[in-house]
Design an enzyme around this catalytic site. Structure first.
Site, PDB file in Angstrom:
ATOM      1  N   GLY A  81       0.860  -1.173   0.056  1.00 13.28           N
ATOM      2  CA  GLY A  81      -0.028   0.071   0.140  1.00 13.28           C
ATOM      3  C   GLY A  81       0.964   1.371   0.012  1.00 13.28           C
ATOM      4  NE  ARG A 145      -2.122  -4.566  -0.971  1.00 17.31           N
ATOM      5  CZ  ARG A 145      -1.782  -4.166   0.166  1.00 17.31           C
ATOM      6  NH1 ARG A 145      -0.491  -4.548   0.749  1.00 17.31           N
ATOM      7  NH2 ARG A 145      -2.183  -2.793   0.770  1.00 17.31           N
ATOM      8  CG  ASP A 175       3.331  -6.850   7.935  1.00 17.72           C
ATOM      9  OD1 ASP A 175       2.947  -5.907   7.003  1.00 17.72           O
ATOM     10  OD2 ASP A 175       2.804  -7.594   8.637  1.00 17.72           O
ATOM     11  CG  ASP A 176       2.160  -9.386   4.239  1.00 14.24           C
ATOM     12  OD1 ASP A 176       2.777 -10.098   5.381  1.00 14.24           O
ATOM     13  OD2 ASP A 176       1.362  -8.977   4.276  1.00 14.24           O
ATOM     14  CE  LYS A 202       4.325   0.070   2.450  1.00  9.87           C
ATOM     15  NZ  LYS A 202       3.487  -0.692   1.638  1.00  9.87           N
ATOM     16  CB  THR A 203       2.898  -0.145   6.844  1.00  8.42           C
ATOM     17  OG1 THR A 203       1.539  -0.217   6.917  1.00  8.42           O
ATOM     18  CG2 THR A 203       3.481  -0.284   8.014  1.00  8.42           C
ATOM     19  CB  ILE A 204      -0.332   4.350   6.448  1.00 11.37           C
ATOM     20  CG1 ILE A 204      -1.503   3.558   6.012  1.00 11.37           C
ATOM     21  CG2 ILE A 204       0.297   5.123   5.187  1.00 11.37           C
ATOM     22  CD1 ILE A 204      -2.793   4.057   5.760  1.00 11.37           C
ATOM     23  CG  ASP A 205      -1.815  -0.695   8.125  1.00 17.91           C
ATOM     24  OD1 ASP A 205      -2.341   0.407   7.608  1.00 17.91           O
ATOM     25  OD2 ASP A 205      -1.903  -1.935   7.842  1.00 17.91           O
ATOM     26  CE1 TYR A 243     -27.777  13.483   9.953  1.00 15.39           C
ATOM     27  CE2 TYR A 243     -26.124  15.578   9.623  1.00 15.39           C
ATOM     28  CZ  TYR A 243     -27.507  14.778   9.465  1.00 15.39           C
ATOM     29  OH  TYR A 243     -28.107  15.046   8.327  1.00 15.39           O
ATOM     30  NE  ARG A 252      -3.092  -5.723   5.785  1.00 12.59           N
ATOM     31  CZ  ARG A 252      -2.276  -5.697   4.915  1.00 12.59           C
ATOM     32  NH1 ARG A 252      -2.851  -5.641   3.693  1.00 12.59           N
ATOM     33  NH2 ARG A 252      -1.053  -5.686   5.018  1.00 12.59           N
ATOM     34  CD  GLU A 311      -8.136  -1.058   7.161  1.00 14.80           C
ATOM     35  OE1 GLU A 311      -9.032  -1.005   6.098  1.00 14.80           O
ATOM     36  OE2 GLU A 311      -6.940  -1.101   6.968  1.00 14.80           O
ATOM     37  NE  ARG A 429      -3.624   3.504   0.624  1.00 14.15           N
ATOM     38  CZ  ARG A 429      -3.639   2.362  -0.201  1.00 14.15           C
ATOM     39  NH1 ARG A 429      -3.411   1.266   0.782  1.00 14.15           N
ATOM     40  NH2 ARG A 429      -3.838   2.117  -1.241  1.00 14.15           N
TER      41      ARG A 429
HETATM   42  P1  FBP Z   1       0.719  -2.028   3.669  1.00 12.28           P
HETATM   43  O1  FBP Z   1       0.654  -2.972   4.875  1.00 12.28           O
HETATM   44  O2  FBP Z   1       1.224  -2.521   2.333  1.00 12.28           O
HETATM   45  O3  FBP Z   1       1.484  -0.797   3.891  1.00 12.28           O
HETATM   46  O4  FBP Z   1      -1.123  -1.662   3.309  1.00 12.28           O
HETATM   47  C1  FBP Z   1      -1.836  -1.157   4.412  1.00 12.28           C
HETATM   48  C2  FBP Z   1      -2.874  -0.672   3.849  1.00 12.28           C
HETATM   49  O5  FBP Z   1      -3.044   0.594   3.625  1.00 12.28           O
HETATM   50  C3  FBP Z   1      -4.070  -1.031   4.940  1.00 12.28           C
HETATM   51  O6  FBP Z   1      -4.134  -0.009   5.909  1.00 12.28           O
HETATM   52  C4  FBP Z   1      -5.291  -1.200   4.010  1.00 12.28           C
HETATM   53  O7  FBP Z   1      -6.006  -2.240   4.602  1.00 12.28           O
HETATM   54  C5  FBP Z   1      -4.732  -2.042   2.773  1.00 12.28           C
HETATM   55  O8  FBP Z   1      -3.442  -1.433   2.710  1.00 12.28           O
HETATM   56  C6  FBP Z   1      -5.574  -1.647   1.808  1.00 12.28           C
HETATM   57  O9  FBP Z   1      -4.828  -2.278   0.484  1.00 12.28           O
HETATM   58  P2  FBP Z   1      -5.334  -1.911  -0.926  1.00 12.28           P
HETATM   59  O10 FBP Z   1      -4.449  -0.738  -1.373  1.00 12.28           O
HETATM   60  O11 FBP Z   1      -4.536  -2.923  -1.856  1.00 12.28           O
HETATM   61  O12 FBP Z   1      -6.375  -1.629  -1.103  1.00 12.28           O
END
Ligand code: FBP
Length: 550
Positions: A81, A145, A175-176, A202-205, A243, A252, A311, A429
């Site tokens: 991502g 991916r 991580d992957d 890298k990862t925003i997560d 609201y 994720r 999420e 992102r």
């Molecule tokens: P990475 O672990 O590859 O950084 O991606 C994380 C993420 O941004 C999650 O937050 C999200 O669930 C997922 O990617 C969404 O994946 P895609 O871009 O394939 O829709």
């Protein structure tokens, strides 16, 4: 390319390097640290990575460069991502490579790991790189991916590497993707190809972190972007007062993004998946907890509020994670094809009923059909459920509505409940990287080249001491195998990097837990506003609250 005024201005920004990398390439030497072991399953990981396991951590320092001069031809891929700052990793890598020797070459393989297999690449030059400095996105070469794991794929990558005379490959990923990097590094070493492999975190997560890696890049900018939006919604909610906003945020597996956004915006509710798992909370308990806040606020005349939902929440609810694990087993191997070939939902439902245990079927049966179907959407190539596609914010608000109806009938709830739903993920992102991410990413790329130059392979580029000014950051490297353990994926045991979950005894969660009861009832919203990159340092260079508290 059409340039916005901000993009032009960001070209002028000069990213800050850690002090020890600032004196020029000739003045960077290596200090050896401790030998490493994997976080768990040591014997198994050691046997799978005989050539790259157990290496020493290293740190760079100011001193004479003792690396052996040779022409470097480096291939780089962006993987997984998008995360703000990816372009700056490539820029830092390019600048270090060219500063070492103008004849060195940097090739960008397009579309993620598949670019390496398809030999789809571009050779970078100054003009190309300059157009992407300090910008968001991964569009410089794209991302993907594809999982690199089969012998056949590795053979093809080896051929591509031979064709270009590659001396190293840099994989910028989560991580992957860094698991891919470790496996590829081992293959390259075992087959004496002479190709080094280096990863970048890298990862925003925010779940690729540990005692060595303080933060994955992109987390800072993404959480600040979501927090700006959540703050804006809070202000709207507090203005209109009609609201409840259910806001799902990306992340994720771990709830780091949700927690950081909560620390920044002080919403009425923020669920933390790791706590839900630890307390073994059921969906109805979660709904009841949210309904308590809605009831108290509603009875006081405040029929509005904000709830942040990570999420990945569904995977943390024990009854739900058991259900997902069973569905994963049910879809393993050729079963996915069989399932997809079934003519309609009734036939699929019968297949599911036949394959799930009684307990999981009971959970499955009470879900709205939309959510049931979302649970069967295609897994990503690493076998993960695509939780971004499961509308848990809608599921929870529906359960809260049911609970409130009961309370209304019992006469305890006197308010009104109107829910709106949002999902913030893709919005953050590819944002322009904050100063922090621009600096951190550039440093990671620059540092990755130093690891290559000093002959390391199977290492992750590591920059630490991040809550201090960049001058005091510490650059070095750690073997990727140090972060690995064995996990069950797509029905098989596999070596993977262990994800870092929110620690319930960590300072960020404790701070949140100490304040949330008050936030649930009062309107204690804070409005962080947009990321600033030009102005006082206390506004422009601040790190995340998570990093500051940690
Ligand atoms: P990475 O672990 O590859 O950084 O991606 C994380 C993420 O941004 C999650 O937050 C999200 O669930 C997922 O990617 C969404 O994946 P895609 O871009 O394939 O829709």
């Amino acid at each position: 390319m059409n340039l916005s005024p901000l993009q032009k201005a960001r070209y002028e920004y000069v990213p800050k390097l850690p002090g020890m990398l600032r004196n020029g390439i000739a003045e960077i030497c290596v200090q050896n640290g401790e030998a490493t072991t994997s976080v768990a399953d040591q014997d198994k990981i050691k046997s799978l990575f005989p050539n790259t396991y157990g290496k020493n951590e290293i740190t760079f320092a100011k001193g004479s460069n003792t690396s052996v001069a040779k022409k470097q031809v480096v291939g780089v891929i962006l993987s997984g991502g998008q995360a703000p700052g990816g372009h700056n990793v490539v820029c830092g890598l390019y600048d270090a490579l060219k500063a070492t020797d103008r004849n060195n070459v940097l090739l960008g393989f397009k579309g993620g790991p598949s670019g390496l297999i398809d030999d789809d690449y571009v050779e970078f030059d100054d003009a190309f790189i300059d157009a992407y400095r300090n910008t968001g996105g991964f569009d410089i070469i794209g991302s993907g991916r594809t999982k690199l794991e089969t012998e056949d794929q590795f053979k093809v990558v080896t051929e591509v590497a031979k064709k270009h005379g590659l001396t190293a490959i840099v994989i910028i990923g989560g991580d992957d993707s860094n698991t891919n990097a470790a496996v590829l590094a081992e293959y390259m070493a075992a087959n004496n190809t002479g190709v080094q492999v280096i990863g970048c975190p890298k990862t925003i997560d925010g779940d690729l972190k540990n005692e060595d890696i303080e933060a994955s890049f992109g987390f800072d900018t993404a959480t600040k972007t979501y927090s700006e939006l959540i703050g804006n919604i809070e202000r709207d909610a507090n203005s209109a007062k009609k609201y409840w906003h259910f806001i799902k945020v990306m992340g994720r597996s771990a709830s780091h993004v949700a927690l950081e956004c909560a620390l920044e915006t002080q919403p009425n509710i923020c669920l933390i998946g790791e706590e839900v798992a630890a307390k073994k909370m059921s969906l109805s308990q979660i709904a009841s907890q949210i309904a308590d806040s809605v009831e108290k606020r509603g009875n006081a005349g405040n029929n509005f509020g904000v709830a942040i939902i990570p999420e990945g929440i569904v995977e943390f609810v024990p009854e739900f994670s058991k259900l997902i694990a069973e569905i994963n087993e049910l879809l393993a191997g050729s079963n996915t094809e069989k399932f997809n070939a079934l003519p309609d939902w009734d036939a699929k439902y019968a297949f599911i009923e036949n394959g799930l245990t009684k307990e999981s079927m009971a959970v499955f049966a009470i879900l709205p059909q939309l959510i049931q179907q979302q649970l069967f959407l295609e897994r990503d190539p690493h076998g993960n459920v695509q939780v971004s596609l499961i509308e848990s914010e809608k599921l929870l608000s529906a359960l809260v509505k049911d609970e409130l109806a009961k309370r209304k009938a019992a006469g305890t709830y006197k308010g009104k409940f109107g829910a709106l739903h949002h999902f913030f993920g893709y919005e953050g992102r590819c944002a322009f990287p904050s100063n922090f991410d621009a600096d951190y990413c550039y440093s990671l790329g620059y540092n990755a080249f130093m690891l290559i130059q000093y002959g390391y392979t199977g290492y992750l580029s590591k920059v630490s001491n991040l809550s201090k000014p960049a001058e005091e950051w510490v650059a070095g490297g750690m073997p990727i195998t140090k972060m690995m353990n064995i996990e069950r994926r797509t029905g098989e045991d596999k070596p993977v990097i262990r994800k870092a979950l929110v620690e319930l005894d960590g300072a960020p969660f404790k701070y949140f837990a100490a304040h949330r009861d008050q936030w649930a009832v009062e309107t204690a919203f804070t409005y962080p506003g947009a990321i600033q990159d030009n102005g006082p340092s206390e506004v422009c260079d601040i790190t995340t609250i998570t990093l500051a508290l940690e």
